[in-house]
Scaffold this motif. Structure first.
Motif, PDB file in Angstrom:
ATOM      1  N   ASP A   1      -7.469  16.136   1.075  1.00  0.00           N
ATOM      2  CA  ASP A   1      -7.151  17.175   0.089  1.00  0.00           C
ATOM      3  C   ASP A   1      -5.718  16.978  -0.415  1.00  0.00           C
ATOM      4  O   ASP A   1      -5.041  16.027  -0.022  1.00  0.00           O
TER       5      ASP A   1
ATOM      6  N   TYR B   1       1.789  16.321   9.339  1.00  0.00           N
ATOM      7  CA  TYR B   1       0.993  17.266   8.535  1.00  0.00           C
ATOM      8  C   TYR B   1       1.333  18.715   8.895  1.00  0.00           C
ATOM      9  O   TYR B   1       0.839  19.642   8.264  1.00  0.00           O
TER      10      TYR B   1
ATOM     11  N   GLU C   1       2.499  22.234   9.125  1.00  0.00           N
ATOM     12  CA  GLU C   1       2.977  23.241   8.169  1.00  0.00           C
ATOM     13  C   GLU C   1       2.905  22.809   6.710  1.00  0.00           C
ATOM     14  O   GLU C   1       3.409  23.499   5.829  1.00  0.00           O
TER      15      GLU C   1
ATOM     16  N   PHE D   1       1.340  22.785   3.528  1.00  0.00           N
ATOM     17  CA  PHE D   1       0.298  23.339   2.669  1.00  0.00           C
ATOM     18  C   PHE D   1       0.893  23.543   1.283  1.00  0.00           C
ATOM     19  O   PHE D   1       1.817  24.343   1.122  1.00  0.00           O
TER      20      PHE D   1
ATOM     21  N   ARG E   1       1.239  25.092  -2.118  1.00  0.00           N
ATOM     22  CA  ARG E   1       0.803  26.377  -2.695  1.00  0.00           C
ATOM     23  C   ARG E   1       1.658  26.696  -3.920  1.00  0.00           C
ATOM     24  O   ARG E   1       2.768  26.166  -4.064  1.00  0.00           O
TER      25      ARG E   1
END
Lengths: 486, 140
Positions: free
Chosen positions: B61, B119, B121, B123, B125
């Protein structure tokens, strides 16, 4: 996917033994086992300042975890797993997680013993520091003198420390004093990527940077005379600690397999709190291939410490003559997974013990402790910060009951690198150390400041906890006299 | 400044903010290079031998794509002893990218040895003001 568990860790903690605390599995519905922490009440106040215990709770959610997710008194925040953690996974139904071993696979410590007494040689310590700095390559991405072809590198990955002994770095006797005799036999160089080999091919015999070092110490205090004599330690003795691992090769192996395992999570229906906990069933193709690659990187690390040992011997002989005797006391891995058998809930179970910033601590009589030391237990090497002290311990029976045969691995950081840089001036630190009779040589002043003693917890308290908790026993305290940093 | 270093006990935690996803990738790379060799990418005309590298990355992703991209840059930085300051994307979507990274082979030692990009934390956004942000933890 929540980043961390919710709720108040502090409120959940309860004391179950004088030096052992528990976060019960009822704290978080996803926990499969409790989380346990070896510490004093005072240490715990410091430990809860960062995210280490949230990370430990996340470890307790992993499939197949046995007994408890365990933190040592030197625990601090990592990424995924905390540093200073132990997790044993059922061999048949559990998972293996590269993050539970860390990027520096088989980062570890080796203790060398000389026949020199501090009183005979202490005036030479400044020159010794310089000579070691010349002989042992250190620093960022620094390559060694040994350039291996891919075929030779594969032989090292499959053969570990014995492979470099065959190349002339040390003796057959050296191998007898290494954890796992310096080689995990199921290693497979074919499971290691070309990229990992490219990063590592020129790095054998180098210590790198960060918290890695070569340190000359004198034996300052002996707590257990019988164990000290068995290990070959005497008061005033000049000894050497080597702290390094698998360098760029191990870092790349971990990077490669965490990516692989992230892709296979859905296939195995594994849901994670944190992607750095990426894992695969031990019995899966991904799990087995990672274990073979991890073993190869671990072998590379043992070979690396073996070549550094040869460089240290060369430096000592250049200064003190060719008849100076230097033998290996022991070599421990503190970032590794090992297939072992342990008693869990009254049953003997085969497990994969993940030790990330934790040291194996098998007690006296354990069949995997080498025969020479079996009467006293496995030696444990605990480096402190460069200005304080280091320790030699041995495994104690409590480790088998409480911590899957494991104990702490160092003092443990308490201050960020950035804060250390703002707080410490490297030139002043060098002077302070020198005024205390500690001669330091560093490739980078920034690196030296980052590793200042003020950035670390009190190693004496850490060691006292594992001693009093009955998972290890103090044998000797070492005082640094010359330190080589990357 | 599009990136900030946040407290972390043993490693380095970097927060990155940008007006687009592509810019977030570029600034995360420049932030990583700022850790490796502070100030290098902000020099107007750094003296060096120019190096370029083509990359193709596929991930599960978008957040993983950023980390895998940074891991690629780190690999080339280490094996070429180079600092990469610019990226040209030929293609960038949710799960894959093709890009050319440009930088300099450097003589001086790196200030920090990054072992790996984690990887943890990470994310990606979009925040309340419409800007893209993430945190990246580097193992030191």
């Amino acid at each position: 996917m929540p980043e961390v568990a919710t709720g108040s860790i502090k409120a959940a903690l309860r004391r179950i033994e004088p030096y052992l605390w528990e976060i019960p599995s009822s704290f978080d519905p996803a926990m499969r086992v409790p989380a346990r922490i070896f510490a004093t009440a005072r240490m715990l106040e410091e430990i809860i300042q960062d995210r280490a215990l949230f990370q430990l709770v996340n470890v307790a959610t992993l499939p197949g975890i046995q007994g408890a997710a365990i933190a040592m008194p030197d625990v601090h925040e990592g990424y995924g797993f905390p540093i200073g953690g132990v997790a044993a996974m059922d061999y048949e139904t559990g998972v293996v997680s590269p993050g539970g071993i860390g990027y520096d696979i088989n980062c570890g410590v080796r203790l060398l013993l000389t026949d020199l007494h501090d009183a005979e040689v202490n005036k030479w310590y400044p020159q010794l520091a310089k000579e070691l700095f010349r002989k042992v390559p250190s620093g960022m991405g620094k390559g060694g003198k040994l350039k291996l072809s891919i075929k030779e590198l594969d032989a090292v990955l499959n053969g570990g420390a014995p492979a470099v002994v065959k190349m002339g770095f040390g003796t057959e006797t050296d191998i007898q004093y290494l954890e796992s005799f310096g080689c995990i036999d199921f290693a497979d160089a074919g499971a290691v990527s070309a990229r990992a080999k490219e990063r590592g091919k020129n790095q054998l015999g180098t210590i790198g940077s960060g918290n890695h070092f070569v340190e000359v110490d004198r034996v300052e205090v002996i707590y257990d005379h019988v164990a000290a004599k068995t290990l070959g330690l005497f008061h005033g003795q000049v000894v050497i600690l080597i702290h390094t691992g698998s360098r760029g090769l191990g870092h790349q192996v971990a990077t490669d397999y965490i990516k692989t395992m992230l892709r296979s999570l859905d296939r195995y229906e594994i849901r994670l709190r944190d992607r750095e906990l990426a894992c695969a069933p031990i019995q899966s193709e991904e799990g087995q291939r990672y274990l073979r690659a991890m073993a190869a990187a671990a072998n590379f690390a043992w070979a690396n410490r073996q070549v550094v040992t040869a460089e240290v011997r060369e430096a000592f002989r250049a200064l003190f003559g060719s008849d100076v005797k230097i033998r290996i006391c022991y070599d421990v891995a503190h970032n590794i997974a090992k297939v072992e058998e342990h008693d869990v809930e009254g049953e003997r179970r085969k497990v994969v013990v993940h030790r990330k910033g934790a040291t194996r601590a098998f007690p006296p009589g354990h069949p995997e402790v080498i025969e020479q030391y079996r009467s006293v237990g496995q030696p444990i090497l605990i480096p402190g910060s460069m200005g304080t002290a280091s320790y030699v311990l041995v495994g104690a029976p409590g480790s088998m009951k409480r911590s899957f045969g494991s104990t702490c691995h160092g003092a443990g950081r308490k201050m960020s690198r950035r804060k250390a840089l703002k707080t410490v001036r490297a030139a002043e630190l060098l002077k302070e150390l020198e005024s205390e009779g500690i001669y330091a040589q560093a490739g980078s002043m920034r690196g030296l400041a980052e590793e200042a003693p003020i950035a670390y917890k009190d190693v004496h308290s850490v060691v006292d906890v594992v001693d009093r908790a009955g998972i290890a026993r103090k044998v000797a305290q070492l005082r640094p006299v010359a330190v080589i940093k990357g | 400044m599009p990136f900030w270093i946040l407290p972390h006990t043993a490693d380095v935690r970097l927060r990155v903010e940008a007006s687009s996803v592509a810019e977030l990738f570029v600034e995360a790379m420049r932030g990583m290079m700022e850790i490796v060799l502070p100030g290098f990418c902000t020099q107007t005309f750094p003296r060096c031998r120019l190096v370029e590298q083509n990359l193709a990355v596929q991930s599960v992703d978008q957040s993983a794509l950023l980390i895998d991209f940074l891991s690629e840059v780190l690999y080339w930085s280490q094996v070429q002893h180079a600092v990469f300051c610019a990226v040209q994307f030929q293609q960038l979507d949710q799960v894959s990218l093709q890009a050319k990274i440009e930088g300099c082979e450097v003589e001086q030692a790196f200030e920090e040895d990054i072992k790996a990009v984690t990887y943890h934390e990470s994310f990606i956004r979009q925040n309340a003001s419409g800007r893209w942000e993430t945190v990246v933890v580097f193992d030191i």
